[in-house]
Design an enzyme around this catalytic site. Structure first.
Site, short mmCIF file in Angstrom:
data_model
loop_
_atom_site.label_atom_id
_atom_site.label_comp_id
_atom_site.label_asym_id
_atom_site.label_seq_id
_atom_site.Cartn_x
_atom_site.Cartn_y
_atom_site.Cartn_z
N GLY A 56 29.57 46.67 48.72
CA GLY A 56 29.79 47.20 47.39
C GLY A 56 29.88 48.71 47.26
O GLY A 56 30.15 49.20 46.16
N PRO A 101 30.06 46.10 54.03
CA PRO A 101 31.04 46.94 53.33
C PRO A 101 32.45 46.39 53.48
O PRO A 101 32.84 45.96 54.57
CB PRO A 101 30.90 48.30 54.03
CG PRO A 101 30.41 47.96 55.40
CD PRO A 101 29.59 46.70 55.29
N GLY A 102 33.21 46.38 52.41
CA GLY A 102 34.60 45.97 52.47
C GLY A 102 35.49 47.12 52.06
O GLY A 102 36.15 47.78 52.85
N ARG A 138 45.11 45.38 40.93
CA ARG A 138 43.92 46.07 40.41
C ARG A 138 44.13 46.78 39.08
O ARG A 138 43.28 46.67 38.19
CB ARG A 138 43.34 47.04 41.46
CG ARG A 138 42.91 46.34 42.76
CD ARG A 138 42.14 47.28 43.69
NE ARG A 138 40.88 47.66 43.13
CZ ARG A 138 40.62 48.82 42.56
NH1 ARG A 138 41.54 49.75 42.51
NH2 ARG A 138 39.44 49.05 42.05
N TYR A 164 41.68 45.17 36.48
CA TYR A 164 40.45 45.92 36.20
C TYR A 164 40.71 47.23 35.47
O TYR A 164 39.79 48.04 35.33
CB TYR A 164 39.73 46.29 37.51
CG TYR A 164 39.57 45.19 38.52
CD1 TYR A 164 38.76 44.08 38.26
CD2 TYR A 164 40.17 45.28 39.78
CE1 TYR A 164 38.60 43.09 39.21
CE2 TYR A 164 40.01 44.30 40.73
CZ TYR A 164 39.22 43.20 40.44
OH TYR A 164 39.05 42.23 41.39
N CYS A 173 57.54 40.85 34.04
CA CYS A 173 57.61 40.63 32.60
C CYS A 173 56.23 40.48 31.96
O CYS A 173 55.89 39.40 31.45
CB CYS A 173 58.46 39.39 32.31
SG CYS A 173 60.03 39.50 33.13
N GLU A 174 55.43 41.52 32.05
CA GLU A 174 54.13 41.57 31.38
C GLU A 174 53.85 43.03 31.10
O GLU A 174 54.04 43.88 31.98
CB GLU A 174 53.01 41.09 32.32
CG GLU A 174 53.16 39.69 32.81
CD GLU A 174 51.88 38.88 32.64
OE1 GLU A 174 50.95 39.37 32.00
OE2 GLU A 174 51.86 37.77 33.16
C1 LIG Z 1 32.97 41.28 47.90
C2 LIG Z 1 31.75 41.18 48.70
C3 LIG Z 1 31.37 42.21 49.57
C4 LIG Z 1 32.14 43.49 49.72
O1 LIG Z 1 32.26 44.25 48.58
P1 LIG Z 1 32.94 45.68 48.69
O2 LIG Z 1 32.85 46.23 47.34
O3 LIG Z 1 34.35 45.48 49.14
O4 LIG Z 1 32.17 46.47 49.70
C5 LIG Z 1 30.24 42.03 50.34
N1 LIG Z 1 29.52 40.90 50.27
C6 LIG Z 1 29.84 39.89 49.45
C7 LIG Z 1 29.00 38.67 49.42
C8 LIG Z 1 30.96 39.99 48.64
O5 LIG Z 1 31.27 38.99 47.81
#
Ligand SMILES: *Cc1c(COP(=O)(O)O)cnc(C)c1O
Length: 419
Positions: free
Chosen positions: A237, A274-275, A312, A316, A344-345
């Site tokens: 996150g 982390p993603g 996105r 969001y 078309c939105e």
């Molecule tokens: C989406 C998610 C993440 C990664 O979130 P990021 O904001 O991309 O770092 C990590 N763990 C779980 C369980 C998630 O659902």
């Protein structure tokens, strides 16, 4: 990694105009070096402790990206059976995969058990019972952590907040003790840890401090109850700066320092997931201006990328920096325009009243910070072919997901004989 060299934006050593000419637009372009340096930020900051960085593959799960990160020693956080399969296909061993998700099906649980994932992050008592039953039927034992919902406001966008009591994720903190007691009685599961994930795009460390301290308290309490809590999974996150003001968001180093500070006394293996932080700034969306249109009250710049390629902004209200591939003259006059896609939105809008230098038809633009939750969320809405992905390393580049033809798309449909 996506910067101007001699007046032209490049991905590492490749001019983006070269990629546009060869691959066409719209296209995602990723930088190997960017993935590597973002991953290393975590690695460096956690060095010397017992940790596993499980890249949240839902942010960007292209096989080439997974293989690149696996080569650096990453583990992976999967949130579906498909993602577990993707990690396995990229050559990742089960012992480096954690499996999260609020609605894992029987089939997904069964396959993940067969793949030997190192941790099931269990999100409900129902899931615990089903996982136990499946494991018993196979004569196996599933390693588990319970995902606790700590009821903490991550202070992020409501659609990506996951740690409040009214979010669907995890087991309420008030029930955690009892659920661990129940789990301890099951033959098909083995308690290994505790898990939490409070949301995405957090740009403040305070909610993390609160969450990590809560996790620490829970670990001590559960150990007091006799459970072996050897692994603490703190989720992901960590947010990134989309605006171009790097000082506004915490770094991986600051985040990891907090992780270390809050978990030092516990002696747990630490997992982080982390993603976005790893992939977000590792990719851009390359697009071409199709039409410039003077509306009644504003200028519309219609580009060939759309909400189906990058969701996105529509979903969001997310902000992405947008820059021309050819650097504008110093002191070029800026004018406000709405940068929109052809779908078309009305929500197919990348930017409203954005100050841009002169924009002309045929010009290439870059949508920055698109490496996470970009290509993975793309669709073929409006029968727009799935956006391709390109990976760059130094002066080399390769298409890592090709653009299907319109014929390919149409050929996927089937007309029943009785119609
Ligand atoms: C989406 C998610 C993440 C990664 O979130 P990021 O904001 O991309 O770092 C990590 N763990 C779980 C369980 C998630 O659902």
């Amino acid at each position: 990694m996506f910067e101007y060299t001699n007046g032209e934006m490049c991905a590492e050593d490749v001019a983006l105009s070269v990629i546009a000419a060869e691959v066409g637009t719209p296209a995602y372009v990723y930088s190997c070096g960017a993935f590597e340096s973002r991953f290393h930020e975590f690695e460096t900051a956690l060095a010397g402790s017992n940790y596993l960085i499980c890249y949240a593959m839902k942010a960007n799960s292209n096989q080439a990206v997974l293989q690149l990160l696996a080569g650096l020693g990453a583990g992976f956080d999967a949130v579906s059976g498909g993602e577990v399969a993707r990690a396995v296909a990229a050559g990742v061993q089960g012992k480096r995969i954690v499996f999260s998700g609020v609605g894992k099906s029987r089939d997904e649980l069964s396959r993940a058990l067969d793949a030997g994932v190192c941790q099931f992050n269990v999100e409900s008592e129902a899931e615990l019972a089903i996982l136990n039953e499946i494991a018993c039927s196979k004569g196996r034992v599933a390693p588990i952590a319970i995902r606790v919902n700590p009821n903490i406001d991550a202070g992020t966008h409501s659609k990506i907040s996951t740690g409040k009591a009214d979010n669907k994720f995890g087991i309420p903190i008030s029930r955690v003790r009892e659920v661990y007691q129940n789990a301890a009685c099951l033959d098909g599961v083995r308690i290994e840890g505790l898990d939490m994930h409070i949301g995405s795009q957090l740009t403040d460390l305070a909610p993390y401090r609160q969450a990590f301290n809560t996790a620490g308290d829970l670990v001590r309490m559960l150990r007091g109850d006799g459970h072996a809590i050897d692994r603490l999974d703190l989720g992901g996150g960590l947010g990134i700066d989309y605006q171009g003001d790097a000082d506004a968001t915490p770094t991986a180093a600051e985040y990891c320092a907090l992780v270390r500070q809050c978990t030092a006394e516990l002696g747990c293996e630490i997992v982080i997931e982390p993603g976005r932080y790893i992939s977000g700034h590792s990719g851009i969306l390359l697009t071409e201006v199709i039409i410039v249109k003077e509306g009644e009250s504003r200028t519309f710049v219609v580009v060939d990328a759309a909400m189906n390629d990058l969701l996105r902004p529509a979903m969001y209200g997310a902000f992405h920096r947008i820059e021309p591939v050819i650097a504008p003259q110093d002191g070029a006059t800026l004018m406000p325009c709405d940068i929109v896609g052809p779908v078309c939105e009305s929500s197919d809008t990348f930017a409203m009243q954005r100050q841009m230098p002169q924009v002309d038809v045929g010009q290439l633009l870059v949508i920055q910070g698109a490496g996470a939750y970009g290509a993975v969320m793309a669709s073929e809405y409006n029968t727009r072919p799935l956006v391709p992905e390109v990976l760059v390393r130094g002066s080399r580049f390769a298409v890592i997901r090709h653009r299907p033809s319109i014929d390919d798309i149409i050929a996927r449909d089937r007309i029943p004989s009785w119609l």
